[in-house]
Scaffold this motif. Structure first.
Motif, PDB file in Angstrom:
ATOM      1  N   GLY A  26     -23.719  -9.142  21.604  1.00 57.38           N
ATOM      2  CA  GLY A  26     -22.616 -10.265  21.851  1.00 57.38           C
ATOM      3  C   GLY A  26     -22.068 -11.042  20.491  1.00 57.38           C
ATOM      4  O   GLY A  26     -20.873 -10.878  20.626  1.00 57.38           O
ATOM      5  N   GLU A  27     -22.100 -10.235  19.967  1.00 52.03           N
ATOM      6  CA  GLU A  27     -21.555 -11.121  18.284  1.00 52.03           C
ATOM      7  C   GLU A  27     -20.100 -10.314  18.106  1.00 52.03           C
ATOM      8  O   GLU A  27     -20.134  -9.157  18.020  1.00 52.03           O
ATOM      9  N   LEU A  28     -19.329 -10.923  17.458  1.00 56.14           N
ATOM     10  CA  LEU A  28     -18.215 -10.930  17.481  1.00 56.14           C
ATOM     11  C   LEU A  28     -18.517  -9.851  15.629  1.00 56.14           C
ATOM     12  O   LEU A  28     -18.943 -10.970  15.196  1.00 56.14           O
ATOM     13  N   VAL A  29     -17.854  -8.737  15.771  1.00 60.28           N
ATOM     14  CA  VAL A  29     -17.914  -7.462  14.252  1.00 60.28           C
ATOM     15  C   VAL A  29     -16.360  -7.765  13.356  1.00 60.28           C
ATOM     16  O   VAL A  29     -15.101  -8.409  14.480  1.00 60.28           O
ATOM     17  N   VAL A  30     -16.768  -8.577  12.162  1.00 63.50           N
ATOM     18  CA  VAL A  30     -15.201  -9.346  11.372  1.00 63.50           C
ATOM     19  C   VAL A  30     -14.828  -8.068  10.564  1.00 63.50           C
ATOM     20  O   VAL A  30     -16.042  -7.738  10.225  1.00 63.50           O
ATOM     21  N   GLU A  31     -13.481  -7.936  10.287  1.00 68.35           N
ATOM     22  CA  GLU A  31     -13.390  -7.304   8.619  1.00 68.35           C
ATOM     23  C   GLU A  31     -12.293  -8.186   7.953  1.00 68.35           C
ATOM     24  O   GLU A  31     -11.689  -9.080   8.985  1.00 68.35           O
ATOM     25  N   LYS A  32     -12.366  -7.903   6.878  1.00 73.13           N
ATOM     26  CA  LYS A  32     -11.439  -8.872   5.775  1.00 73.13           C
ATOM     27  C   LYS A  32     -10.972  -7.820   5.465  1.00 73.13           C
ATOM     28  O   LYS A  32     -11.155  -6.744   4.896  1.00 73.13           O
ATOM     29  N   VAL A  33      -9.198  -8.178   5.924  1.00 68.00           N
ATOM     30  CA  VAL A  33      -8.162  -7.573   5.365  1.00 68.00           C
ATOM     31  C   VAL A  33      -7.226  -8.784   4.452  1.00 68.00           C
ATOM     32  O   VAL A  33      -7.418  -9.945   4.450  1.00 68.00           O
ATOM     33  N   LEU A  34      -6.826  -7.462   3.360  1.00 73.00           N
ATOM     34  CA  LEU A  34      -5.914  -7.842   2.452  1.00 73.00           C
ATOM     35  C   LEU A  34      -4.619  -8.309   3.173  1.00 73.00           C
ATOM     36  O   LEU A  34      -3.689  -7.497   3.726  1.00 73.00           O
ATOM     37  N   ILE A  35      -3.499  -9.703   2.308  1.00 73.28           N
ATOM     38  CA  ILE A  35      -2.710 -10.392   3.093  1.00 73.28           C
ATOM     39  C   ILE A  35      -1.523 -10.972   2.056  1.00 73.28           C
ATOM     40  O   ILE A  35      -2.213 -11.399   1.135  1.00 73.28           O
ATOM     41  N   ASN A  36      -0.737 -10.947   2.769  1.00 69.92           N
ATOM     42  CA  ASN A  36       0.447 -11.709   1.472  1.00 69.92           C
ATOM     43  C   ASN A  36       0.584 -12.803   3.028  1.00 69.92           C
ATOM     44  O   ASN A  36       1.279 -12.668   3.817  1.00 69.92           O
ATOM     45  N   GLN A  40       5.505 -19.146   7.885  1.00 72.74           N
ATOM     46  CA  GLN A  40       5.476 -19.340   9.657  1.00 72.74           C
ATOM     47  C   GLN A  40       4.150 -20.193   9.075  1.00 72.74           C
ATOM     48  O   GLN A  40       3.081 -18.678   8.812  1.00 72.74           O
ATOM     49  N   ALA A  41       3.644 -20.798   9.866  1.00 69.50           N
ATOM     50  CA  ALA A  41       2.605 -21.382   9.639  1.00 69.50           C
ATOM     51  C   ALA A  41       0.967 -20.204  10.008  1.00 69.50           C
ATOM     52  O   ALA A  41       1.473 -19.408  11.717  1.00 69.50           O
ATOM     53  N   ASN A  42       0.104 -20.037   9.731  1.00 69.84           N
ATOM     54  CA  ASN A  42      -0.732 -18.984  10.187  1.00 69.84           C
ATOM     55  C   ASN A  42      -0.342 -17.224  10.397  1.00 69.84           C
ATOM     56  O   ASN A  42      -1.147 -16.980  11.218  1.00 69.84           O
ATOM     57  N   SER A  43       0.259 -17.264   9.801  1.00 64.83           N
ATOM     58  CA  SER A  43       0.886 -15.905   9.444  1.00 64.83           C
ATOM     59  C   SER A  43       1.266 -14.863   8.217  1.00 64.83           C
ATOM     60  O   SER A  43       1.108 -15.833   6.899  1.00 64.83           O
ATOM     61  N   TYR A  44       0.751 -13.495   8.297  1.00 60.79           N
ATOM     62  CA  TYR A  44       0.179 -13.180   6.959  1.00 60.79           C
ATOM     63  C   TYR A  44       0.104 -11.744   7.167  1.00 60.79           C
ATOM     64  O   TYR A  44       0.665 -11.212   8.469  1.00 60.79           O
ATOM     65  N   GLN A  45       1.427 -10.930   6.186  1.00 60.67           N
ATOM     66  CA  GLN A  45       1.295  -9.067   6.333  1.00 60.67           C
ATOM     67  C   GLN A  45       0.043  -8.690   5.562  1.00 60.67           C
ATOM     68  O   GLN A  45       0.140  -9.622   4.201  1.00 60.67           O
ATOM     69  N   LEU A  46       0.470  -7.593   5.982  1.00 60.39           N
ATOM     70  CA  LEU A  46      -0.937  -6.976   5.543  1.00 60.39           C
ATOM     71  C   LEU A  46      -0.961  -6.196   4.147  1.00 60.39           C
ATOM     72  O   LEU A  46       0.504  -5.366   5.056  1.00 60.39           O
ATOM     73  N   LEU A  47      -1.479  -6.238   3.446  1.00 53.17           N
ATOM     74  CA  LEU A  47      -1.421  -5.293   2.263  1.00 53.17           C
ATOM     75  C   LEU A  47      -1.745  -4.053   2.445  1.00 53.17           C
ATOM     76  O   LEU A  47      -1.587  -3.386   1.819  1.00 53.17           O
ATOM     77  N   LYS A  48      -2.801  -4.075   3.430  1.00 54.10           N
ATOM     78  CA  LYS A  48      -2.881  -2.485   3.659  1.00 54.10           C
ATOM     79  C   LYS A  48      -3.683  -2.293   4.999  1.00 54.10           C
ATOM     80  O   LYS A  48      -4.123  -3.350   5.747  1.00 54.10           O
ATOM     81  N   SER A  49      -4.107  -1.350   5.208  1.00 53.93           N
ATOM     82  CA  SER A  49      -4.281  -0.347   6.660  1.00 53.93           C
ATOM     83  C   SER A  49      -5.982  -0.927   6.726  1.00 53.93           C
ATOM     84  O   SER A  49      -6.725  -0.685   6.082  1.00 53.93           O
ATOM     85  N   PRO A  50      -6.081  -1.522   8.091  1.00 58.57           N
ATOM     86  CA  PRO A  50      -7.757  -1.799   8.049  1.00 58.57           C
ATOM     87  C   PRO A  50      -8.430  -0.417   8.931  1.00 58.57           C
ATOM     88  O   PRO A  50      -8.106   0.118   9.236  1.00 58.57           O
ATOM     89  N   GLY A  55      -5.037  -1.840  16.189  1.00 62.83           N
ATOM     90  CA  GLY A  55      -3.812  -2.509  16.525  1.00 62.83           C
ATOM     91  C   GLY A  55      -2.862  -2.481  15.495  1.00 62.83           C
ATOM     92  O   GLY A  55      -1.774  -3.583  15.974  1.00 62.83           O
ATOM     93  N   ILE A  56      -2.910  -2.523  14.166  1.00 63.77           N
ATOM     94  CA  ILE A  56      -2.431  -3.090  13.264  1.00 63.77           C
ATOM     95  C   ILE A  56      -2.549  -1.968  11.925  1.00 63.77           C
ATOM     96  O   ILE A  56      -4.003  -1.244  11.955  1.00 63.77           O
ATOM     97  N   ALA A  57      -1.741  -1.686  11.331  1.00 62.01           N
ATOM     98  CA  ALA A  57      -1.375  -1.638  10.311  1.00 62.01           C
ATOM     99  C   ALA A  57      -0.641  -2.012   8.555  1.00 62.01           C
ATOM    100  O   ALA A  57      -0.079  -2.827   9.009  1.00 62.01           O
ATOM    101  N   ARG A  58      -0.200  -1.589   8.140  1.00 63.83           N
ATOM    102  CA  ARG A  58      -0.264  -1.932   6.399  1.00 63.83           C
ATOM    103  C   ARG A  58       1.418  -2.395   6.568  1.00 63.83           C
ATOM    104  O   ARG A  58       1.843  -1.691   7.357  1.00 63.83           O
ATOM    105  N   ALA A  59       1.886  -3.638   6.554  1.00 68.99           N
ATOM    106  CA  ALA A  59       3.273  -3.799   6.418  1.00 68.99           C
ATOM    107  C   ALA A  59       3.291  -4.753   7.400  1.00 68.99           C
ATOM    108  O   ALA A  59       4.286  -5.735   8.353  1.00 68.99           O
ATOM    109  N   ASP A  60       2.390  -4.925   8.841  1.00 73.44           N
ATOM    110  CA  ASP A  60       2.683  -6.050  10.012  1.00 73.44           C
ATOM    111  C   ASP A  60       2.319  -7.038   9.570  1.00 73.44           C
ATOM    112  O   ASP A  60       2.005  -7.345   8.305  1.00 73.44           O
TER     113      ASP A  60
END
Length: 176
Positions: A26-36, A40-50, A55-60
């Protein structure tokens, strides 16, 4: 870093933790992703695909949600496909090392990049304009001799329904 969502630095770059799935307990699994961080508040561009977050990739550009911690929504797709290659064996062994080098070279020829190299996983980003058919043919041919190696898209199908996300339609649409 003043943003409470930003947890740590990897190689001097800021990261945030995103939900990658749920453990059987039941615990959530998290991954650290590189961001820029973006304006906009709490918004980030991904520097690498996770590696595991779907559902996400680099530059999203994503926006971190307040609850649950690690949840996010995609604000804008950057046009890249996330390609994941998994192996039962370590990519450092001789045969798989040659596969990784060949695959990376072929993806780089198409303008893509190796974002993550783990012992049993590789993650590539490549622009969708390269074409699904060309990318799939290249991957299928490269992996055809390897029974214990498989590849998957990380941001093409909805994690719940399995339906195509179709975010690429506006990017690939002809301009007038």
């Amino acid at each position: 870093m003043t943003d409470k969502q930003t947890e740590a630095l990897i190689g001097g770059e800021p990261t945030i933790e995103l939900i990658a799935g749920q453990h059987p307990n039941g615990e959530l699994v998290v991954e650290k992703v590189l961001i820029n961080p973006q304006q906009q508040a709490n918004s980030y561009q991904l520097l690498k695909s996770p590696l595991f977050v779907r559902g996400i990739a680099r530059a999203d550009i994503i926006q971190a949600m307040e609850k649950p911690k690690g949840a996010f929504k995609v604000l804008q797709h950057g046009g890249n496909l996330c390609l994941r290659v998994f192996s039962k064996e370590d990519f450092s062994n001789t045969a798989l090392s040659a596969l990784e080098q060949n695959l990376t070279s072929e993806i780089e020829k198409l303008g893509g990049d190796l974002d993550i190299k783990e012992p049993k996983a590789l993650v590539y980003s490549i622009h969708v304009s390269c074409g699904f058919n060309a990318i799939e043919k290249m991957l299928d041919e490269a992996l055809s001799c390897y029974e214990d190696v498989a590849w998957f898209y990380g941001n093409v199908y909805d994690p719940q329904t399995g339906e195509p996300l179709n975010w690429w339609q506006p990017i690939l649409a002809p301009t007038e």
